[in-house]
Scaffold this motif. Sequence first.
Motif, short mmCIF file in Angstrom:
data_model
loop_
_atom_site.label_atom_id
_atom_site.label_comp_id
_atom_site.label_asym_id
_atom_site.label_seq_id
_atom_site.Cartn_x
_atom_site.Cartn_y
_atom_site.Cartn_z
N MET A 1 0.82 -1.30 0.09
CA MET A 1 -0.03 -0.05 -0.12
C MET A 1 0.78 1.21 0.06
N THR A 49 5.63 3.82 1.80
CA THR A 49 4.69 2.16 1.41
C THR A 49 4.83 1.68 2.80
N CYS A 51 2.73 -2.43 4.63
CA CYS A 51 1.79 -3.38 4.39
C CYS A 51 0.34 -3.05 4.61
N ASP A 52 0.29 -1.84 5.71
CA ASP A 52 -0.89 -1.40 6.30
C ASP A 52 -0.67 -0.08 6.63
N ARG A 53 -1.50 0.72 7.05
CA ARG A 53 -1.60 2.12 7.74
C ARG A 53 -0.81 2.01 8.69
N GLU A 54 -0.83 1.05 9.46
CA GLU A 54 -0.22 1.26 10.86
C GLU A 54 1.41 1.20 10.56
N GLU A 55 1.77 0.39 9.77
CA GLU A 55 2.98 0.17 9.59
C GLU A 55 3.63 1.50 8.75
N ASP A 57 2.32 4.49 8.94
CA ASP A 57 2.15 5.64 10.10
C ASP A 57 3.76 5.45 10.91
N GLU A 83 -4.18 7.33 1.95
CA GLU A 83 -3.77 6.26 1.12
C GLU A 83 -3.88 6.93 -0.35
#
Length: 85
Positions: A1, A49, A51-55, A57, A83
């Motif tokens: 992402m 970039t 894997c998800d928003r938390e990573e 962030d 995103e």
Amino acid sequence: MKFRAKVIVKLKNTVKDSRGEAVSAVLKRMGLENNANTRIGKFFELEITGCDREEADKKLENICSEVLINPVVEMYEILSFEETV
């Protein structure tokens, strides 16, 4: 992402901003603004970039605190973090 972040970096309020004071003096001298309290900063637009928003962030916070600022005299504010398509 992928995510796009907009970050502003500026001097802490306790640090004298001589460049900002110079701009304020010019504004006053030109008669454009008598009481300008100008602070100068830097604007960054980053693509992150993860894997998800938390990573992503966590990555952004690390970039800001470890790369973009001098934590002794500067602070940062994340203006947006979205995103991308």
